[in-house]
Scaffold this motif. Structure first.
Motif, PDB file in Angstrom:
ATOM      1  N   GLY A 138       8.078  22.005  -3.085  1.00 59.29           N
ATOM      2  CA  GLY A 138       7.722  23.311  -2.529  1.00 59.29           C
ATOM      3  C   GLY A 138       8.911  24.240  -2.368  1.00 59.29           C
ATOM      4  O   GLY A 138       8.759  25.377  -1.986  1.00 59.29           O
ATOM      5  N   GLY A 139      10.125  23.754  -2.651  1.00 59.26           N
ATOM      6  CA  GLY A 139      11.296  24.600  -2.587  1.00 59.26           C
ATOM      7  C   GLY A 139      12.211  24.351  -1.406  1.00 59.26           C
ATOM      8  O   GLY A 139      13.292  24.888  -1.348  1.00 59.26           O
ATOM      9  N   GLY A 140      11.804  23.520  -0.427  1.00 58.29           N
ATOM     10  CA  GLY A 140      12.643  23.274   0.739  1.00 58.29           C
ATOM     11  C   GLY A 140      13.699  22.225   0.471  1.00 58.29           C
ATOM     12  O   GLY A 140      13.592  21.436  -0.456  1.00 58.29           O
ATOM     13  N   ASP A 141      14.747  22.208   1.299  1.00 55.14           N
ATOM     14  CA  ASP A 141      15.796  21.208   1.179  1.00 55.14           C
ATOM     15  C   ASP A 141      15.324  19.871   1.731  1.00 55.14           C
ATOM     16  O   ASP A 141      14.526  19.815   2.666  1.00 55.14           O
ATOM     17  N   MET A 142      15.847  18.796   1.171  1.00 53.03           N
ATOM     18  CA  MET A 142      15.569  17.443   1.646  1.00 53.03           C
ATOM     19  C   MET A 142      16.909  16.772   1.903  1.00 53.03           C
ATOM     20  O   MET A 142      17.855  16.973   1.156  1.00 53.03           O
ATOM     21  N   VAL A 143      17.016  15.976   2.965  1.00 52.77           N
ATOM     22  CA  VAL A 143      18.227  15.230   3.270  1.00 52.77           C
ATOM     23  C   VAL A 143      17.893  13.748   3.375  1.00 52.77           C
ATOM     24  O   VAL A 143      16.747  13.367   3.602  1.00 52.77           O
ATOM     25  N   LEU A 144      18.903  12.921   3.221  1.00 51.30           N
ATOM     26  CA  LEU A 144      18.728  11.476   3.265  1.00 51.30           C
ATOM     27  C   LEU A 144      18.566  11.010   4.705  1.00 51.30           C
ATOM     28  O   LEU A 144      19.330  11.402   5.590  1.00 51.30           O
ATOM     29  N   LEU A 145      17.575  10.165   4.952  1.00 46.51           N
ATOM     30  CA  LEU A 145      17.339   9.551   6.258  1.00 46.51           C
ATOM     31  C   LEU A 145      17.283   8.049   6.027  1.00 46.51           C
ATOM     32  O   LEU A 145      16.422   7.570   5.290  1.00 46.51           O
ATOM     33  N   GLN A 146      18.202   7.316   6.643  1.00 47.44           N
ATOM     34  CA  GLN A 146      18.218   5.872   6.484  1.00 47.44           C
ATOM     35  C   GLN A 146      18.028   5.211   7.833  1.00 47.44           C
ATOM     36  O   GLN A 146      18.530   5.701   8.844  1.00 47.44           O
ATOM     37  N   ALA A 147      17.343   4.067   7.843  1.00 46.96           N
ATOM     38  CA  ALA A 147      17.148   3.326   9.079  1.00 46.96           C
ATOM     39  C   ALA A 147      16.913   1.858   8.753  1.00 46.96           C
ATOM     40  O   ALA A 147      16.333   1.530   7.717  1.00 46.96           O
ATOM     41  N   ARG A 148      17.368   0.997   9.613  1.00 51.06           N
ATOM     42  CA  ARG A 148      17.066  -0.429   9.486  1.00 51.06           C
ATOM     43  C   ARG A 148      15.869  -0.713  10.387  1.00 51.06           C
ATOM     44  O   ARG A 148      15.858  -0.335  11.561  1.00 51.06           O
ATOM     45  N   VAL A 149      14.875  -1.359   9.824  1.00 45.98           N
ATOM     46  CA  VAL A 149      13.677  -1.716  10.571  1.00 45.98           C
ATOM     47  C   VAL A 149      13.355  -3.184  10.319  1.00 45.98           C
ATOM     48  O   VAL A 149      13.868  -3.792   9.382  1.00 45.98           O
ATOM     49  N   SER A 150      12.494  -3.729  11.133  1.00 47.19           N
ATOM     50  CA  SER A 150      12.091  -5.124  10.957  1.00 47.19           C
ATOM     51  C   SER A 150      11.279  -5.259   9.674  1.00 47.19           C
ATOM     52  O   SER A 150      10.674  -4.292   9.198  1.00 47.19           O
ATOM     53  N   PRO A 151      11.251  -6.462   9.101  1.00 47.01           N
ATOM     54  CA  PRO A 151      10.422  -6.675   7.917  1.00 47.01           C
ATOM     55  C   PRO A 151       8.945  -6.327   8.161  1.00 47.01           C
ATOM     56  O   PRO A 151       8.276  -5.802   7.282  1.00 47.01           O
ATOM     57  N   THR A 152       8.473  -6.578   9.371  1.00 44.41           N
ATOM     58  CA  THR A 152       7.078  -6.257   9.700  1.00 44.41           C
ATOM     59  C   THR A 152       6.837  -4.761   9.659  1.00 44.41           C
ATOM     60  O   THR A 152       5.856  -4.292   9.071  1.00 44.41           O
ATOM     61  N   ALA A 153       7.737  -3.976  10.269  1.00 43.04           N
ATOM     62  CA  ALA A 153       7.595  -2.518  10.259  1.00 43.04           C
ATOM     63  C   ALA A 153       7.665  -1.988   8.834  1.00 43.04           C
ATOM     64  O   ALA A 153       6.886  -1.101   8.448  1.00 43.04           O
ATOM     65  N   HIS A 154       8.571  -2.529   8.046  1.00 40.00           N
ATOM     66  CA  HIS A 154       8.699  -2.097   6.648  1.00 40.00           C
ATOM     67  C   HIS A 154       7.403  -2.366   5.891  1.00 40.00           C
ATOM     68  O   HIS A 154       6.920  -1.509   5.141  1.00 40.00           O
ATOM     69  N   GLU A 155       6.842  -3.527   6.079  1.00 39.14           N
ATOM     70  CA  GLU A 155       5.607  -3.888   5.378  1.00 39.14           C
ATOM     71  C   GLU A 155       4.449  -2.989   5.799  1.00 39.14           C
ATOM     72  O   GLU A 155       3.643  -2.564   4.965  1.00 39.14           O
ATOM     73  N   ILE A 156       4.363  -2.680   7.074  1.00 37.33           N
ATOM     74  CA  ILE A 156       3.294  -1.803   7.575  1.00 37.33           C
ATOM     75  C   ILE A 156       3.397  -0.421   6.934  1.00 37.33           C
ATOM     76  O   ILE A 156       2.406   0.134   6.462  1.00 37.33           O
ATOM     77  N   VAL A 157       4.615   0.142   6.916  1.00 37.94           N
ATOM     78  CA  VAL A 157       4.808   1.476   6.337  1.00 37.94           C
ATOM     79  C   VAL A 157       4.576   1.434   4.830  1.00 37.94           C
ATOM     80  O   VAL A 157       3.921   2.322   4.266  1.00 37.94           O
ATOM     81  N   LYS A 158       5.090   0.405   4.171  1.00 42.15           N
ATOM     82  CA  LYS A 158       4.913   0.272   2.723  1.00 42.15           C
ATOM     83  C   LYS A 158       3.432   0.167   2.365  1.00 42.15           C
ATOM     84  O   LYS A 158       2.962   0.832   1.436  1.00 42.15           O
ATOM     85  N   ASP A 159       2.686  -0.647   3.108  1.00 42.10           N
ATOM     86  CA  ASP A 159       1.247  -0.792   2.844  1.00 42.10           C
ATOM     87  C   ASP A 159       0.497   0.520   3.068  1.00 42.10           C
ATOM     88  O   ASP A 159      -0.369   0.892   2.273  1.00 42.10           O
ATOM     89  N   ALA A 160       0.841   1.232   4.144  1.00 41.10           N
ATOM     90  CA  ALA A 160       0.177   2.515   4.429  1.00 41.10           C
ATOM     91  C   ALA A 160       0.482   3.528   3.332  1.00 41.10           C
ATOM     92  O   ALA A 160      -0.410   4.268   2.893  1.00 41.10           O
ATOM     93  N   ALA A 161       1.733   3.550   2.858  1.00 42.97           N
ATOM     94  CA  ALA A 161       2.098   4.473   1.780  1.00 42.97           C
ATOM     95  C   ALA A 161       1.379   4.123   0.492  1.00 42.97           C
ATOM     96  O   ALA A 161       0.857   5.009  -0.200  1.00 42.97           O
ATOM     97  N   THR A 162       1.316   2.837   0.186  1.00 44.17           N
ATOM     98  CA  THR A 162       0.632   2.383  -1.030  1.00 44.17           C
ATOM     99  C   THR A 162      -0.848   2.748  -0.979  1.00 44.17           C
ATOM    100  O   THR A 162      -1.400   3.270  -1.943  1.00 44.17           O
ATOM    101  N   LYS A 163      -1.488   2.491   0.160  1.00 42.43           N
ATOM    102  CA  LYS A 163      -2.908   2.825   0.307  1.00 42.43           C
ATOM    103  C   LYS A 163      -3.147   4.324   0.228  1.00 42.43           C
ATOM    104  O   LYS A 163      -4.211   4.770  -0.198  1.00 42.43           O
ATOM    105  N   SER A 164      -2.154   5.106   0.648  1.00 43.25           N
ATOM    106  CA  SER A 164      -2.262   6.561   0.565  1.00 43.25           C
ATOM    107  C   SER A 164      -1.912   7.084  -0.823  1.00 43.25           C
ATOM    108  O   SER A 164      -2.117   8.262  -1.115  1.00 43.25           O
TER     109      SER A 164
END
Length: 89
Positions: free
Chosen positions: A16-42
């Protein structure tokens, strides 16, 4: 122009033309899996999912919720600085 040819990129352009910056974070494997599954389903990337989730929460609540600290400190160490002199090696 040399300035625009830098090898280090900290911002990207959003479709859309806006700037994007890098955001990094360490999360538990469970949190990563939950977010990954939600993104995949979406049908979107994890980055897009997190961006959309933040925007949705801000739109619904006016801001991101504040959460408690992960590990509250139960006790403090009572150290008297005068009794523990520091000497040069």
């Amino acid at each position: 122009m040399i300035d625009s040819m830098s090898g280090i990129r900290t911002r990207r352009r959003q479709p859309g033309g806006g700037d994007m910056v890098l955001l990094q974070a360490r999360v538990s494997p469970t949190a990563h899996e939950i977010v990954k599954d939600a993104a995949t389903k979406s049908g979107v990337s994890i980055a897009y999912y997190v961006e959309a989730l933040v925007q949705q929460l801000v739109a619904e609540h006016g801001a991101l919720p504040q959460i408690p600290r992960p590990r509250p400190q139960k006790e403090t160490l009572d150290i008297d600085i005068e009794e523990a002199p520091i000497s040069a090696a």
